[in-house]
Design an enzyme around this catalytic site. Structure first.
Site, PDB file in Angstrom:
ATOM      1  N   ARG A 152      25.232  -0.158 -16.165  1.00 24.72           N
ATOM      2  CA  ARG A 152      25.042   0.667 -17.353  1.00 24.72           C
ATOM      3  C   ARG A 152      24.104  -0.060 -18.314  1.00 24.72           C
ATOM      4  O   ARG A 152      24.027  -1.294 -18.309  1.00 24.72           O
ATOM      5  CB  ARG A 152      26.380   0.936 -18.058  1.00 24.72           C
ATOM      6  CG  ARG A 152      27.423   1.622 -17.197  1.00 24.72           C
ATOM      7  CD  ARG A 152      28.736   1.741 -17.933  1.00 24.72           C
ATOM      8  NE  ARG A 152      29.765   2.443 -17.154  1.00 24.72           N
ATOM      9  CZ  ARG A 152      30.617   1.846 -16.339  1.00 24.72           C
ATOM     10  NH1 ARG A 152      30.599   0.517 -16.196  1.00 24.72           N
ATOM     11  NH2 ARG A 152      31.508   2.549 -15.664  1.00 24.72           N
ATOM     12  N   LYS A 186      32.616  -1.183 -19.147  1.00 23.81           N
ATOM     13  CA  LYS A 186      33.351  -0.026 -19.654  1.00 23.81           C
ATOM     14  C   LYS A 186      34.828  -0.176 -19.318  1.00 23.81           C
ATOM     15  O   LYS A 186      35.186  -0.564 -18.206  1.00 23.81           O
ATOM     16  CB  LYS A 186      32.799   1.264 -19.029  1.00 23.81           C
ATOM     17  CG  LYS A 186      33.330   2.524 -19.692  1.00 23.81           C
ATOM     18  CD  LYS A 186      32.626   3.749 -19.167  1.00 23.81           C
ATOM     19  CE  LYS A 186      33.120   5.005 -19.853  1.00 23.81           C
ATOM     20  NZ  LYS A 186      32.425   6.222 -19.349  1.00 23.81           N
ATOM     21  N   HIS A 210      20.333   5.508 -17.666  1.00 24.87           N
ATOM     22  CA  HIS A 210      21.487   5.915 -16.859  1.00 24.87           C
ATOM     23  C   HIS A 210      21.053   6.705 -15.624  1.00 24.87           C
ATOM     24  O   HIS A 210      21.772   6.742 -14.626  1.00 24.87           O
ATOM     25  CB  HIS A 210      22.458   6.743 -17.714  1.00 24.87           C
ATOM     26  CG  HIS A 210      23.894   6.546 -17.326  1.00 24.87           C
ATOM     27  ND1 HIS A 210      24.581   5.378 -17.572  1.00 24.87           N
ATOM     28  CD2 HIS A 210      24.760   7.367 -16.675  1.00 24.87           C
ATOM     29  CE1 HIS A 210      25.823   5.492 -17.115  1.00 24.87           C
ATOM     30  NE2 HIS A 210      25.952   6.678 -16.554  1.00 24.87           N
ATOM     31  N   ARG A 264      20.980   4.406 -12.791  1.00 25.26           N
ATOM     32  CA  ARG A 264      22.322   4.141 -12.262  1.00 25.26           C
ATOM     33  C   ARG A 264      22.761   5.295 -11.355  1.00 25.26           C
ATOM     34  O   ARG A 264      23.315   5.080 -10.276  1.00 25.26           O
ATOM     35  CB  ARG A 264      23.290   3.954 -13.423  1.00 25.26           C
ATOM     36  CG  ARG A 264      24.762   3.772 -13.028  1.00 25.26           C
ATOM     37  CD  ARG A 264      25.573   3.448 -14.273  1.00 25.26           C
ATOM     38  NE  ARG A 264      26.987   3.753 -14.156  1.00 25.26           N
ATOM     39  CZ  ARG A 264      27.909   2.917 -13.686  1.00 25.26           C
ATOM     40  NH1 ARG A 264      27.551   1.719 -13.272  1.00 25.26           N
ATOM     41  NH2 ARG A 264      29.175   3.271 -13.637  1.00 25.26           N
ATOM     42  N   HIS A 285      33.872   2.168 -11.386  1.00 26.75           N
ATOM     43  CA  HIS A 285      34.602   3.387 -11.719  1.00 26.75           C
ATOM     44  C   HIS A 285      36.103   3.180 -11.519  1.00 26.75           C
ATOM     45  O   HIS A 285      36.524   2.638 -10.499  1.00 26.75           O
ATOM     46  CB  HIS A 285      34.160   4.556 -10.832  1.00 26.75           C
ATOM     47  CG  HIS A 285      32.850   5.143 -11.241  1.00 26.75           C
ATOM     48  ND1 HIS A 285      32.099   5.953 -10.406  1.00 26.75           N
ATOM     49  CD2 HIS A 285      32.141   5.062 -12.404  1.00 26.75           C
ATOM     50  CE1 HIS A 285      31.005   6.336 -11.025  1.00 26.75           C
ATOM     51  NE2 HIS A 285      31.001   5.807 -12.228  1.00 26.75           N
ATOM     52  N   TYR A 316      28.711  12.131  -6.979  1.00 26.76           N
ATOM     53  CA  TYR A 316      27.391  11.873  -6.402  1.00 26.76           C
ATOM     54  C   TYR A 316      27.215  12.527  -5.044  1.00 26.76           C
ATOM     55  O   TYR A 316      26.082  12.732  -4.595  1.00 26.76           O
ATOM     56  CB  TYR A 316      27.149  10.357  -6.302  1.00 26.76           C
ATOM     57  CG  TYR A 316      27.058   9.719  -7.666  1.00 26.76           C
ATOM     58  CD1 TYR A 316      25.971   9.971  -8.503  1.00 26.76           C
ATOM     59  CD2 TYR A 316      28.073   8.903  -8.140  1.00 26.76           C
ATOM     60  CE1 TYR A 316      25.901   9.418  -9.770  1.00 26.76           C
ATOM     61  CE2 TYR A 316      28.010   8.339  -9.411  1.00 26.76           C
ATOM     62  CZ  TYR A 316      26.921   8.605 -10.219  1.00 26.76           C
ATOM     63  OH  TYR A 316      26.857   8.065 -11.468  1.00 26.76           O
TER      64      TYR A 316
END
Length: 302
Positions: free
Chosen positions: A141, A166, A237, A240, A263, A272
């Site tokens: 990120r 994150k 992003h 990414r 994640h 995705y």
């Protein structure tokens, strides 16, 4: 009888909220955005935000909707106000009055491999080429990229240490040989310019003692996209997203991609699969299977 809460007012209340956010490791950008959202509430009700009532919050959210504010902006405001009421002034009862707006999940924008190559080649200088390559080559990120220190690049184990990503979690990201070469090229150039400190930032900002800002990263990727004549609306992003999608198209296990992206939920990574066009094209339609079975049945000797 309920004793009313007593809180500092004006600048003291603002400083208290900043301290609360700093203790929890919020980034400078997040702190600034949260303060701006609380200030917007104070302006709307015409008095100190710690005197807001449930009706004030209802009217404020209605006002935001009527002004045409987009759901992501409203939800960001909700996060900021929930923090203010729950943490800074200890009024969780008011926090529960704030409503999040449901957002339909859109497919992420993905570049082709050729477009990524053109974008990176058009990066404005070796620092930004290395930084944008980190977004694509390691799937980081933008907030994680600007927070990298020189010591986070582990060339022995070929890993990048991501501290407090994150969700305030540490993890390791992949370090490819090509990315390592780009990072080394930038390190040599940065050393020559005198901006690389021994234990300093991997991507210094205007001063060696401050990191590159996310805003500078965004400007760099927009400049690169324009130079590369890429018409899509590209952000850091996007790189990414492209990293994850291209790995999926290379048949990398989705659980591995989940770990690389950091994640918490597999569902987030699974999105995705909806944009991995090579993966979609590789699947045989059941209609084609019917056609193959029919041909087998009409073949001589079948």
């Amino acid at each position: 009888m309920t004793v009313p809460h007593s809180h500092p007012s004006g600048s003291a209340l603002r400083e208290r909220m900043i301290e609360d956010m700093s203790m929890r490791g919020f980034t400078e950008d997040t702190r600034r955005d949260y303060i701006r959202c609380v200030k917007a509430l104070a302006t709307f009700i015409g008095r100190s935000p710690d005197t807001a009532t449930a009706e004030d919050l209802r009217r404020f959210q209605l006002h935001q909707t009527q002004m045409g504010m987009h759901p992501p902006s409203i939800n960001s405001s909700v996060s900021a106000l929930r923090f203010f009421f729950t943490v800074t002034i200890d009024r969780p009862d008011l926090s529960r009055r704030l409503t999040l707006i449901h957002q339909p999940r859109k497919l992420p924008l993905v570049l082709s491999i050729e477009e990524v190559a053109r974008l990176l080649e058009a990066a404005p200088g070796p620092k930004y080429k290395a930084a944008l390559s980190t977004a694509y080559g390691a799937g980081l990120r933008v907030s994680e990229i600007v927070a990298l220190k020189v010591s986070d690049i582990d060339s022995t184990r070929m890993l990048i240490r991501v501290e407090q990503g994150k969700g305030r979690k540490d993890r390791h990201a992949m370090l490819s040989p090509q990315l390592l070469e780009l990072l080394r090229a930038w390190w040599r150039e940065g050393k020559r310019r005198g901006v690389m400190l021994p234990q300093g930032w991997q991507f210094p900002g205007r001063s060696p003692i401050t990191p590159l800002s996310t805003r500078q990263m965004n400007r760099a990727v927009h400049t690169a996209a324009e130079t590369a004549k890429i018409k899509k609306r590209v952000t850091p992003h996007t790189l990414r997203h492209s990293f994850a999608t291209h790995l999926l198209e290379q048949d990398v296990d989705i659980r591995v991609i989940q770990v690389l992206l950091g994640h918490a939920k597999l569902d987030t990574t699974a999105l995705y699969a909806r944009v991995a066009t090579k993966t979609i094209r590789a699947v045989m339609s059941p209609l084609d299977r019917i056609s193959l079975l029919a041909k087998d049945e009409t073949r001589p000797g079948a």
